[in-house]
Design an enzyme around this catalytic site. Structure first.
Site, PDB file in Angstrom:
ATOM      1  N   ASP A  49       0.832  -1.200   0.000  1.00  0.00           N
ATOM      2  CA  ASP A  49       0.000   0.000   0.000  1.00  0.00           C
ATOM      3  C   ASP A  49       0.868   1.252   0.000  1.00  0.00           C
ATOM      4  O   ASP A  49       1.793   1.374   0.800  1.00  0.00           O
ATOM      5  CB  ASP A  49      -0.908   0.006   1.236  1.00  0.00           C
ATOM      6  CG  ASP A  49      -1.762   1.258   1.306  1.00  0.00           C
ATOM      7  OD1 ASP A  49      -2.773   1.316   0.598  1.00  0.00           O
ATOM      8  OD2 ASP A  49      -1.397   2.182   2.059  1.00  0.00           O
ATOM      9  N   TYR A  54       2.849  10.439  -0.818  1.00  0.00           N
ATOM     10  CA  TYR A  54       3.821  10.057   0.200  1.00  0.00           C
ATOM     11  C   TYR A  54       5.214  10.509  -0.239  1.00  0.00           C
ATOM     12  O   TYR A  54       5.680  10.163  -1.336  1.00  0.00           O
ATOM     13  CB  TYR A  54       3.826   8.550   0.434  1.00  0.00           C
ATOM     14  CG  TYR A  54       2.590   7.979   1.094  1.00  0.00           C
ATOM     15  CD1 TYR A  54       1.636   8.787   1.704  1.00  0.00           C
ATOM     16  CD2 TYR A  54       2.375   6.608   1.109  1.00  0.00           C
ATOM     17  CE1 TYR A  54       0.513   8.253   2.307  1.00  0.00           C
ATOM     18  CE2 TYR A  54       1.247   6.054   1.720  1.00  0.00           C
ATOM     19  CZ  TYR A  54       0.322   6.886   2.311  1.00  0.00           C
ATOM     20  OH  TYR A  54      -0.801   6.352   2.901  1.00  0.00           O
ATOM     21  N   SER A 151     -10.615   5.873   1.339  1.00  0.00           N
ATOM     22  CA  SER A 151      -9.848   5.942   2.586  1.00  0.00           C
ATOM     23  C   SER A 151     -10.362   7.094   3.432  1.00  0.00           C
ATOM     24  O   SER A 151     -10.428   8.238   2.959  1.00  0.00           O
ATOM     25  CB  SER A 151      -8.361   6.148   2.282  1.00  0.00           C
ATOM     26  OG  SER A 151      -7.610   6.283   3.479  1.00  0.00           O
ATOM     27  N   TRP A 204      -5.149   1.005   8.632  1.00  0.00           N
ATOM     28  CA  TRP A 204      -3.838   1.632   8.730  1.00  0.00           C
ATOM     29  C   TRP A 204      -3.569   2.022  10.184  1.00  0.00           C
ATOM     30  O   TRP A 204      -4.485   2.230  10.954  1.00  0.00           O
ATOM     31  CB  TRP A 204      -3.666   2.811   7.781  1.00  0.00           C
ATOM     32  CG  TRP A 204      -4.480   4.057   7.967  1.00  0.00           C
ATOM     33  CD1 TRP A 204      -5.683   4.332   7.421  1.00  0.00           C
ATOM     34  CD2 TRP A 204      -4.110   5.222   8.715  1.00  0.00           C
ATOM     35  NE1 TRP A 204      -6.102   5.589   7.780  1.00  0.00           N
ATOM     36  CE2 TRP A 204      -5.155   6.166   8.569  1.00  0.00           C
ATOM     37  CE3 TRP A 204      -2.990   5.571   9.494  1.00  0.00           C
ATOM     38  CZ2 TRP A 204      -5.121   7.421   9.179  1.00  0.00           C
ATOM     39  CZ3 TRP A 204      -2.959   6.823  10.103  1.00  0.00           C
ATOM     40  CH2 TRP A 204      -4.006   7.733   9.939  1.00  0.00           C
ATOM     41  N   PRO A 206      -2.235  -0.007  12.625  1.00  0.00           N
ATOM     42  CA  PRO A 206      -2.717  -1.012  13.584  1.00  0.00           C
ATOM     43  C   PRO A 206      -1.945  -1.004  14.901  1.00  0.00           C
ATOM     44  O   PRO A 206      -2.451  -1.488  15.913  1.00  0.00           O
ATOM     45  CB  PRO A 206      -2.522  -2.344  12.837  1.00  0.00           C
ATOM     46  CG  PRO A 206      -1.427  -2.063  11.866  1.00  0.00           C
ATOM     47  CD  PRO A 206      -1.635  -0.640  11.428  1.00  0.00           C
ATOM     48  N   ARG A 227       9.856   7.379  15.542  1.00  0.00           N
ATOM     49  CA  ARG A 227       8.986   8.348  14.885  1.00  0.00           C
ATOM     50  C   ARG A 227       8.506   9.421  15.854  1.00  0.00           C
ATOM     51  O   ARG A 227       8.440  10.596  15.522  1.00  0.00           O
ATOM     52  CB  ARG A 227       7.794   7.601  14.271  1.00  0.00           C
ATOM     53  CG  ARG A 227       6.885   8.447  13.435  1.00  0.00           C
ATOM     54  CD  ARG A 227       5.782   7.603  12.824  1.00  0.00           C
ATOM     55  NE  ARG A 227       6.310   6.543  11.989  1.00  0.00           N
ATOM     56  CZ  ARG A 227       5.552   5.610  11.407  1.00  0.00           C
ATOM     57  NH1 ARG A 227       4.250   5.606  11.600  1.00  0.00           N
ATOM     58  NH2 ARG A 227       6.103   4.675  10.651  1.00  0.00           N
TER      59      ARG A 227
END
Length: 331
Positions: A49, A54, A151, A204, A206, A227
Site C-alpha cells: 500500500d 507520500y 480511505s 492503517w 494497527p 517516529r
C-alpha cells in the site's frame, strides 16, 4: 502468512500488508527500503500500500523499484489519489482531471501497467461525487486499475459512492480507515457501512504509530530515532504520547506475554480479530520489524483476552465517529 478476501470481491490479499507512508523516500534510505520490501516478500506479504503524495511522490518510485522484476500477478499493489502532488490548483482533489492524470503518474512511478486497488485518499467535497466515480470507472475500463477503494470516508459517503458504483458497474471493494485497539472510531458507523456494501477494510496504523509496541515508556524520554522523537510528527502522534495513555499500554505487556506474543504482534492480532478487516497495514524501517509483525498472522485471540485488552485500554479508547478524518484541500 494467511490470506483473506477483500469484502465480497474475489480478490485475495495477505492479511498483513506492507505500507510505505513516512518511511520510503523520507525516513529511510532507498537501500533500507528495498531490504524491507525484500523481507516482506520473503515473509509471504503480497499486498503493498502506498499513495502518490507520500514523500512528494518518492515513495511510489521507491516501491516500484523495489518490486521491479517480481511476478506482477503475484502482487496486489494499492495506491491513492487526492492530496496535492504539485503546485497547481488542479494538482489535488478528486476532479476528473486530477484522477486521470494522477493514475498515469502513479503507474509510471510504480513501474506497472495497472494497480490492483486505486483509492480515493479522502472525500472531496468540492467535486461532485458523480464526476469522481465516473472518472474512476474510466480508469478501470482503461485497465489501469482493477478495483476501486476509499480511505477515511464517512458511512454516508461510503453508501453514496456504493450506490453510484452499482449504477456504473464499478468494482468498489475497500475502505481504508485508521483502526487499532485505541482508535475505534470506525466501529460504530464506517465498519457497518462497509459490511453492508460488501467492502473489505484495510486498517492503517494497527500499532497506533508504534505506541502499541511499548517503545514509548511513560515518564521517559522518547527513544532516539523513533517516529515519536521527531517533533514534526507531533501532529500525528502528540495525543498518543501522553503518560496516561502510555501507562495503559504498559498494562498490555503481561497479556501479550500470556499469549506468547510481543506487544506489536498482539496489536496486529487484535486488529485481525475483527472479521470486517481484510488486512492490517504495517510499516517498517528495518527488516527485522517485518519478521516480527508477520508472526502475528494466523494468531487467534480468545474472547477473554480481547475483553481484558478492552478493559486495560478503556479510559483512553477513542470512539467518536465524528472524528473520521476530513480535509478541505481545495479553495
Amino acid at each position: 502468512m494467511e490470506y483473506r478476501f477483500v469484502g465480497r470481491s474475489g480478490l485475495m490479499v495477505s492479511e498483513i500488508a506492507y505500507g510505505n507512508w513516512i518511511t520510503h523516500g523520507s525516513q529511510i534510505e532507498a537501500d533500507a527500503a528495498r531490504a524491507c520490501v525484500r523481507a516482506a516478500l520473503d515473509a509471504g506479504i503480497t499486498t503493498f500500500d502506498t499513495a502518490d503524495m507520500y514523500a512528494d511522490t518518492r515513495a511510489e518510485s521507491v516501491l516500484g523499484e523495489a518490486l521491479h522484476g517480481e511476478r506482477r500477478q503475484g502482487l496486489e499493489i494499492l495506491t491513492k489519489v487526492y492530496f496535492p502532488t504539485g503546485p497547481g490548483r488542479n494538482d489535488r482533489g478528486l476532479s476528473r482531471k486530477h484522477v486521470l492524470e494522477s493514475i498515469d503518474g502513479s503507474l509510471r512511478r510504480l513501474r506497472t501497467d495497472y494497480v490492483d486497488i486505486y483509492q480515493a485518499h479522502r472525500f472531496d467535497k468540492f467535486t461532485p461525487l458523480e464526476e469522481t466515480m465516473e472518472a474512476f470507472a474510466d480508469v478501470v475500463r482503461a485497465g489501469k486499475a482493477l478495483y476501486i477503494g476509499v480511505s477515511e470516508w464517512t458511512a454516508e459517503q461510503i453508501h453514496a459512492a456504493a450506490a453510484l458504483a452499482r449504477e456504473l458497474r464499478l468494482p468498489l471493494i475497500s475502505s481504508q480507515p485508521q483502526y487499532n485497539a485505541i482508535w475505534r472510531v470506525p466501529e460504530s458507523a464506517v465498519m457497518p457501512a462497509g459490511d453492508e456494501e460488501g467492502l473489505g477494510l484495510f486498517a492503517w496504523s494497527p500499532m497506533a504509530q508504534g505506541v502499541l509496541t511499548g517503545k514509548y515508556v511513560p515518564g521517559q524520554q522518547r527513544p532516539a530515532g523513533a517516529r515519536g522523537a521527531d517533533p514534526a510528527n507531533d501532529m500525528f502522534m502528540g495525543h498518543l504520547l501522553k503518560d496516561e495513555l502510555l501507562e495503559r499500554v504498559m498494562l498490555l505487556k503481561p497479556l501479550a506475554a500470556e499469549a506468547g506474543l510481543t506487544l506489536a504482534q498482539l496489536a496486529i492480532a487484535w486488529v485481525l480479530h475483527n472479521p470486517s478487516v481484510s488486512a492490517a497495514i504495517v510499516g517498517a524501517s528495518r527488516p527485522e520489524q517485518i519478521v516480527e509483525n508477520v508472526a502475528a498472522s494466523g494468531q487467534k485471540l480468545d474472547e477473554e483476552l480481547v475483553r481484558r485488552i478492552d478493559e486495560a485500554l478503556a479510559p483512553v479508547i477513542v470512539k467518536d465517529p465524528a472524528l473520521t478524518e476530513s480535509y478541505d484541500q481545495r479553495p
